[in-house]
Design a protein around this motif. Structure first.
Motif, PDB file in Angstrom:
ATOM      1  N   UNK A 127       2.916  13.617  10.150  1.00 34.15           N
ATOM      2  CA  UNK A 127       3.399  14.852  10.743  1.00 34.15           C
ATOM      3  C   UNK A 127       3.059  15.903   9.797  1.00 34.15           C
ATOM      4  N   UNK A 128       3.274  15.860   8.389  1.00 33.84           N
ATOM      5  CA  UNK A 128       3.217  16.794   7.373  1.00 33.84           C
ATOM      6  C   UNK A 128       3.022  16.127   6.057  1.00 33.84           C
ATOM      7  N   UNK A 144       0.795  -1.188   0.090  1.00 33.08           N
ATOM      8  CA  UNK A 144       0.073  -0.304   0.006  1.00 33.08           C
ATOM      9  C   UNK A 144       0.774   1.287   0.043  1.00 33.08           C
ATOM     10  N   UNK A 145       0.664   2.255  -1.011  1.00 31.09           N
ATOM     11  CA  UNK A 145       1.060   3.385  -0.831  1.00 31.09           C
ATOM     12  C   UNK A 145       0.178   4.542  -0.747  1.00 31.09           C
ATOM     13  N   UNK A 146       0.114   4.928   0.445  1.00 30.35           N
ATOM     14  CA  UNK A 146      -0.961   5.642   1.127  1.00 30.35           C
ATOM     15  C   UNK A 146      -1.028   7.245   0.787  1.00 30.35           C
ATOM     16  N   UNK A 147      -1.858   7.656  -0.277  1.00 34.53           N
ATOM     17  CA  UNK A 147      -1.946   9.156  -0.402  1.00 34.53           C
ATOM     18  C   UNK A 147      -3.326   9.835   0.081  1.00 34.53           C
ATOM     19  N   UNK A 148      -3.865   9.414   1.157  1.00 38.05           N
ATOM     20  CA  UNK A 148      -5.108   9.634   1.635  1.00 38.05           C
ATOM     21  C   UNK A 148      -4.946  10.903   2.291  1.00 38.05           C
ATOM     22  N   UNK A 149      -5.504  11.885   1.816  1.00 45.47           N
ATOM     23  CA  UNK A 149      -5.474  13.369   2.556  1.00 45.47           C
ATOM     24  C   UNK A 149      -6.859  13.855   3.286  1.00 45.47           C
ATOM     25  N   UNK A 150      -6.685  14.666   4.029  1.00 37.16           N
ATOM     26  CA  UNK A 150      -7.909  15.282   4.761  1.00 37.16           C
ATOM     27  C   UNK A 150      -8.351  16.631   4.632  1.00 37.16           C
ATOM     28  N   UNK A 151      -9.585  16.725   4.538  1.00 38.45           N
ATOM     29  CA  UNK A 151      -9.990  17.962   4.229  1.00 38.45           C
ATOM     30  C   UNK A 151     -10.364  19.096   5.160  1.00 38.45           C
ATOM     31  N   UNK A 200      -0.532  24.410  -2.254  1.00 35.85           N
ATOM     32  CA  UNK A 200      -0.820  24.759  -0.665  1.00 35.85           C
ATOM     33  C   UNK A 200       0.641  24.650  -0.089  1.00 35.85           C
ATOM     34  N   UNK A 201       1.503  23.765  -0.362  1.00 36.69           N
ATOM     35  CA  UNK A 201       2.837  23.607   0.266  1.00 36.69           C
ATOM     36  C   UNK A 201       2.491  22.730   1.320  1.00 36.69           C
ATOM     37  N   UNK A 202       3.339  22.536   2.332  1.00 34.15           N
ATOM     38  CA  UNK A 202       3.145  21.529   3.427  1.00 34.15           C
ATOM     39  C   UNK A 202       2.279  21.971   4.526  1.00 34.15           C
ATOM     40  N   UNK A 203       1.346  21.087   4.804  1.00 35.88           N
ATOM     41  CA  UNK A 203       0.227  21.152   5.650  1.00 35.88           C
ATOM     42  C   UNK A 203       0.423  20.105   6.786  1.00 35.88           C
ATOM     43  N   UNK A 204       0.579  20.666   7.792  1.00 31.38           N
ATOM     44  CA  UNK A 204       0.608  19.646   9.170  1.00 31.38           C
ATOM     45  C   UNK A 204      -0.577  18.837   9.501  1.00 31.38           C
ATOM     46  N   UNK A 205      -0.345  17.718   9.679  1.00 34.23           N
ATOM     47  CA  UNK A 205      -1.509  16.848  10.127  1.00 34.23           C
ATOM     48  C   UNK A 205      -2.470  16.626   9.004  1.00 34.23           C
TER      49      UNK A 205
END
Length: 371
Positions: free
Chosen positions: A279-280, A172-179, A286-291
């Protein structure tokens, strides 16, 4: 009398209902003390707004701002390059959802490496991965998982099923992002000057409307979680207007037929069983977004493609094509028509940027419905 598909959606696309809501919107908008700049986070909402001409129906003091609501669009090029490199590895079958196939990386795309001989499988369903793995026991099947909270439970359910069935050749290569994190990042930047949000539909079914409470508490910005249909969107605009005119600032649910305050707790627990917050994470535009994204928990490291193939996966940030303004579009600072190559050098058949590739991308929506 049998029930047809049209019976299920017609009332949500009824022209008379839309006209009635439009009159009510204009009446409420006339009372506004300042223009309402509303961001729709979901790419599905963007397409509804464009396809049904809702943008043209709005009074002059209401503006739609398109947000980072397409998981394919926000994926940075270095993550696309990960998929390409994994597909090139010996004895690897790379499986991913269809939109990812054509997204350009820094030098190539999955479509191109597939044409060159790599075994890349577009999926109709996440669970197709199980059959691919069973039919190819001598291969390493890498699932390049992508999506917001909407599709994350399916990846967790896939893992659960694979482990229960004793299937050991899926990675698994996880690329799930949070809104919620990019919503906070956009508000913190202050660039887009947003003063209202249409909350996403299916994401909210999973995480619950409670997840947007921070927008009302910290930024005094109202949110209405809306369904996907044109009547849903119009009704949500009316609800936001009433909040503004009544001096309220709340998280409300228009999409009550599917969304609750708490969300799908069973799905949340399934996700938490197999994944944890990074962590990021770097977002395109948008660049690096923590969590702001998920990864596999350490106890599943032997199935983590990022760790197993770490020595061949690039990690240096890669900028977009210099003519592409997807980053500005995803931050709500521009529309597709502000791009010099929109509809000319950049089309769905020959996309320079991710916003043109995906069916949920803003550029794709403008190309289809507003050229």
């Amino acid at each position: 009398m049998s029930l047809t598909l049209k019976d299920l959606y017609f009332k949500f696309r009824d022209p008379e209902a839309i006209k009635t809501l439009n009159k009510l919107i204009h009446k409420e908008a006339a009372k506004l003390k300042e223009p309402m700049r509303v961001m729709e986070i979901c790419g599905g909402h963007t397409h509804t707004i464009m396809k049904y001409g809702l943008k043209q129906l709005m009074p002059e003091n209401i503006t739609f701002i398109h947000g980072p609501g397409c998981p394919v669009c926000v994926m940075p090029k270095e993550r696309i390059d990960h998929a390409i490199e994994l597909a090139k590895q010996p004895d690897v079958i790379l499986a991913t959802l269809g939109d990812m196939i054509r997204v350009p990386g820094s030098k190539s795309s999955l479509a191109k490496v597939r044409a060159e001989g790599a075994d890349v499988r577009p999926l109709h369903s996440t669970f197709d991965v199980l059959q691919i793995a069973k039919e190819n026991p001598d291969k390493k099947v890498v699932f390049f998982a992508i999506g917001f909270e909407t599709t994350t439970p399916m990846t967790a359910a896939l893992m659960d099923r694979a482990f229960k069935e004793g299937i050991k050749n899926i990675y698994y290569h996880i690329n799930h992002v949070l809104v919620p994190p990019p919503m906070r990042a956009i508000m913190d930047s202050g660039e887009a000057k947003i003063n209202a949000f249409i909350g996403p539909s299916h994401v909210s079914v999973i995480i619950g409307a409670k997840s947007y409470q921070f927008l009302t508490d910290d930024y005094k910005t109202p949110v209405v979680v809306a369904g996907f249909e044109p009547v849903d969107v119009m009704d949500s605009i009316l609800m936001l207007l009433k909040q503004k005119n009544e001096g309220r600032c709340e998280v409300e649910i228009q999409y009550k037929r599917a969304t609750t305050w708490e969300g799908n707790v069973v799905a949340q627990k399934m996700i938490d069983k197999y994944m944890e917050v990074r962590d990021t994470f770097r977002w395109r535009g948008l660049g690096d977004i923590p969590k702001s994204a998920l990864k596999l928990r350490d106890e599943f490291a032997e199935y983590d493609a990022e760790k197993i193939w770490a020595d061949v996966l690039p990690n240096e940030p890669i900028d977009d094509h210099k003519m592409c303004i997807c980053g500005d579009i995803l931050r709500g600072l521009a529309t597709p028509k502000d791009c010099k190559v929109f509809g000319t050098a950049c089309t769905p058949e020959n996309p320079l940027g991710s916003c043109m590739v995906s069916d949920e991308g803003a550029c794709n929506a403008y190309y289809r419905y507003d050229r």
